[in-house]
Design an enzyme around this catalytic site. Structure first.
Site, PDB file in Angstrom:
ATOM      1  N   LYS A  65      85.044  45.115  78.265  1.00 45.17           N
ATOM      2  CA  LYS A  65      85.483  45.503  76.370  1.00 45.17           C
ATOM      3  C   LYS A  65      86.220  46.546  76.732  1.00 45.17           C
ATOM      4  CE  LYS A  65      82.374  47.536  74.410  1.00 45.17           C
ATOM      5  NZ  LYS A  65      82.601  48.740  74.120  1.00 45.17           N
ATOM      6  N   ASN A  66      85.372  48.249  77.466  1.00 41.98           N
ATOM      7  CA  ASN A  66      86.108  49.048  77.838  1.00 41.98           C
ATOM      8  C   ASN A  66      87.457  49.827  78.247  1.00 41.98           C
ATOM      9  OD1 ASN A  66      83.945  49.740  76.692  1.00 41.98           O
ATOM     10  ND2 ASN A  66      82.799  50.809  77.436  1.00 41.98           N
ATOM     11  N   ARG A  90      84.587  53.479  66.538  1.00 44.14           N
ATOM     12  CA  ARG A  90      84.750  54.535  67.502  1.00 44.14           C
ATOM     13  C   ARG A  90      86.295  54.743  68.211  1.00 44.14           C
ATOM     14  NH1 ARG A  90      82.119  57.630  67.757  1.00 44.14           N
ATOM     15  NH2 ARG A  90      83.085  58.903  70.018  1.00 44.14           N
ATOM     16  N   CYS A 129      77.802  58.609  66.390  1.00 39.47           N
ATOM     17  CA  CYS A 129      77.009  56.613  66.238  1.00 39.47           C
ATOM     18  C   CYS A 129      75.494  56.984  66.674  1.00 39.47           C
ATOM     19  CB  CYS A 129      78.008  56.022  66.880  1.00 39.47           C
ATOM     20  SG  CYS A 129      77.380  56.132  69.123  1.00 39.47           S
ATOM     21  N   ARG A 139      78.980  62.575  69.904  1.00 39.52           N
ATOM     22  CA  ARG A 139      80.163  61.622  70.192  1.00 39.52           C
ATOM     23  C   ARG A 139      81.553  63.029  69.870  1.00 39.52           C
ATOM     24  NH1 ARG A 139      79.796  55.667  71.326  1.00 39.52           N
ATOM     25  NH2 ARG A 139      81.117  55.748  72.655  1.00 39.52           N
ATOM     26  N   PRO A 140      81.105  64.044  70.207  1.00 41.35           N
ATOM     27  CA  PRO A 140      83.061  64.272  69.895  1.00 41.35           C
ATOM     28  C   PRO A 140      83.791  64.698  70.387  1.00 41.35           C
ATOM     29  CG  PRO A 140      81.379  66.336  70.877  1.00 41.35           C
ATOM     30  CD  PRO A 140      80.496  65.148  70.863  1.00 41.35           C
ATOM     31  N   ILE A 141      85.063  64.563  69.848  1.00 40.06           N
ATOM     32  CA  ILE A 141      87.026  64.288  70.335  1.00 40.06           C
ATOM     33  C   ILE A 141      87.443  65.333  70.511  1.00 40.06           C
ATOM     34  CG2 ILE A 141      86.953  61.863  69.351  1.00 40.06           C
ATOM     35  CD1 ILE A 141      89.102  63.390  67.625  1.00 40.06           C
ATOM     36  N   ASP A 142      86.178  66.818  70.937  1.00 40.61           N
ATOM     37  CA  ASP A 142      87.379  68.072  71.252  1.00 40.61           C
ATOM     38  C   ASP A 142      88.311  68.142  72.382  1.00 40.61           C
ATOM     39  OD1 ASP A 142      84.184  67.938  72.428  1.00 40.61           O
ATOM     40  OD2 ASP A 142      84.912  69.917  72.956  1.00 40.61           O
ATOM     41  N   LEU A 143      87.528  66.974  73.501  1.00 44.35           N
ATOM     42  CA  LEU A 143      88.484  67.282  74.785  1.00 44.35           C
ATOM     43  C   LEU A 143      89.424  66.815  74.695  1.00 44.35           C
ATOM     44  CD1 LEU A 143      85.570  66.758  77.616  1.00 44.35           C
ATOM     45  CD2 LEU A 143      86.748  68.739  76.412  1.00 44.35           C
ATOM     46  N   ASP A 174      75.507  52.809  80.848  1.00 47.94           N
ATOM     47  CA  ASP A 174      75.672  51.634  79.892  1.00 47.94           C
ATOM     48  C   ASP A 174      74.657  51.037  80.697  1.00 47.94           C
ATOM     49  OD1 ASP A 174      79.259  51.701  78.622  1.00 47.94           O
ATOM     50  OD2 ASP A 174      77.666  52.806  77.954  1.00 47.94           O
ATOM     51  N   ILE A 211      73.942  61.300  80.450  1.00 44.19           N
ATOM     52  CA  ILE A 211      75.495  61.695  79.597  1.00 44.19           C
ATOM     53  C   ILE A 211      75.040  61.198  77.569  1.00 44.19           C
ATOM     54  CG2 ILE A 211      77.467  60.165  78.602  1.00 44.19           C
ATOM     55  CD1 ILE A 211      77.319  60.775  81.687  1.00 44.19           C
ATOM     56  N   ARG A 246      79.853  43.159  69.461  1.00 43.16           N
ATOM     57  CA  ARG A 246      80.934  43.954  70.027  1.00 43.16           C
ATOM     58  C   ARG A 246      80.671  44.335  71.330  1.00 43.16           C
ATOM     59  NH1 ARG A 246      80.150  49.733  68.982  1.00 43.16           N
ATOM     60  NH2 ARG A 246      81.606  49.456  68.955  1.00 43.16           N
TER      61      ARG A 246
END
Ligand code: EPZ
Length: 426
Positions: A22-23, A99, A123, A128-132, A312, A334, A404
């Protein structure tokens, strides 16, 4: 909503076909945006998130054709054609459901010079920011603007190669930066890049499309941008987390499962931890055999970026350890909220104490089936695993979480002896 009913206590034995990852699929699909030629992905898993990503690509004007696999793998084949993009906007109603949609940001701004993506928000497992993601794209010359719940990235003259060192290892941010850099003018150096096997799969696919990338599999990626990429045909890697989850199923039921298609190299740390519990892991023709060896022993594990023990796998491993002969200590480094399976496991008789990022798992002699609630993808699998070992019947509610990330779960488990069925509340 559907629920899954498991009547536990059966020993699992047999072969489990491992699906495409999936990932990996979720970062390979947006690569179609990087070229005006066709990209075909094979061994794609039949998962809700893959279907959602296909719908997002259609929204952007990418034509997608799905068919049964023709490469001998168990997955589907999808051919994508992004010859002409109809839109560079990933709307809220799609992103809120998945996401990973944020992974169109880098490819879109690299190919079209602009992208507008709804902010994915948090979530269940963390904010789970996306700043990076954004800082890495700025290092490649993108202008970033945040407004009304959207992130807008523009690079009217195209992206330019740059240097960025990630302060925190981020799988998604590395993926977005890598997909942007392959079309940037000049050289890009990404330091402290994520090294997960799914990133290697992405880099190998980009190379197949004509990209020039050095350091694949290391934490320093050096990319020499190209004016355009060509199409390709690429097979998605096997899912190491699905395989690890079924390895836990063998261990927790005292059985033996052959994980067909799984790759040992992706799973070394997972199997190191499993061997500590007394489980045997051996390579066989076409896969990996996982055999339980009597009562499980405790094992202490701390999650961290690859090649360490993957976050995970934390929930699934905890279910196994709940029945070990002794106390195990798990540390989740994490995500800040990835213990939501604990109260549900406690309802089944598990003895687990959570102190911040650490969980103390005192092994008990047995679990008892109960009604439990799935909260996120991997927590759901941990509840299924507990149900497989528990005495009596377990009902796992809200199984849309499971759909999912686990293809044909009931089918794969029934085939190796589990008493499991899906009931629809509808
Ligand atoms: C990917 O999520 C996976 N999802 C996750 O799998 C996996 O748990 C995670 O990597 C870690 O391995 C997909 O690949 C679709 P990160 P991602 O960016 O990319 C912080 C599953 O169960 N961070 O590596 O979102 C973040 O808060 C899912 O299959 C920032 O601070 O994870 C976290 O603490 C769950 N800023 C840490 O980094 C950023 O801009 C690692 O997150 C990005 C991340």
């Amino acid at each position: 909503m559907d629920r899954i009913i498991i009547r536990g206590g059966r020993t699992l034995k047999g072969q489990v076909p491992i699906s495409g990852a999936k990932n990996a699929a979720l970062t390979l699909l947006p690569c179609a945006l990087l070229t005006d030629e066709k990209l075909t992905l094979t061994n794609l898993p039949r998962l809700a998130d893959v279907d959602s990503f296909g719908h997002l690509l259609n929204e952007l004007g990418v034509s997608t054709k799905v068919q049964r696999g023709t490469d001998g793998s168990i997955g589907r084949e999808m051919t994508m054609d992004a010859k002409s993009l109809a839109s560079t906007v990933a709307p809220y109603d799609i992103v809120r459901k998945m996401r990973a949609s944020i992974l169109v940001l880098g490819p879109l701004v690299a190919r079209a010079g602009e992208a507008k993506v709804s902010l994915p928000g948090g979530c269940a497992i963390g904010n789970r920011p996306i700043d990076l993601h954004l800082k890495a794209l700025e290092a490649l010359g993108a202008q970033i603007e945040l407004a009304a719940g959207y992130v807008k990235a523009t690079a009217p003259g195209g992206l330019t190669g740059g240097r960025y060192s990630f302060p925190v290892v981020s799988v998604g941010a590395t993926e977005n930066a890598l997909m942007a850099a392959v079309l940037a003018k000049g050289e890009t150096v990404l330091d402290n890049a994520a090294r997960e096997p799914e990133i290697v799969d992405l880099a190998n696919c980009l190379v197949a499309m004509g990209a020039e990338i050095d350091g694949i599999g290391t934490d320093r990626l050096v990319i020499r941008g190209k004016p355009r990429l060509n199409g390709a045909r690429y097979q998605v890697m096997p899912d190491r987390i699905e395989a690890g989850s079924y390895a836990c199923a063998a261990a927790i039921t005292g059985g033996e499962l052959d994980l067909m298609g799984a790759r040992m190299g992706d799973m070394a740390t997972i199997f190191d931890a499993m061997r500590v519990t007394g489980v045997d892991v051996t390579e066989i023709e076409g896969g990996i055999r996982v055999s339980a060896n009597g009562r499980l022993k405790p094992s202490n594990v701390s999650t961290a970026p690859f090649p360490a023990f993957p976050t995970d796998m934390q929930a699934q491993f905890m279910s196994m350890l709940a029945l070990a002969d002794g106390t195990s200590v798990l540390t989740e480094t994490i995500f800040e909220n990835r213990y939501m399976h604990v109260p549900e496991l406690a309802r089944m008789g598990a003895d687990i104490q959570v102190h911040g990022r650490t969980a103390i798992v005192k092994g008990v002699d047995g679990l008892v089936g109960a009604d439990v609630m799935a909260t996120d993808l991997r927590a759901s699998m941990s509840l299924v695993l507990a149900g497989l070992a528990a005495k009596g019947e377990t009902a796992v509610h809200r199984v849309y979480h499971l759909d999912r990330g686990y293809e044909r779960l009931e089918e794969k488990l029934s085939a190796v002896g589990a008493d499991i069925e899906r009931l629809s509340d509808g």
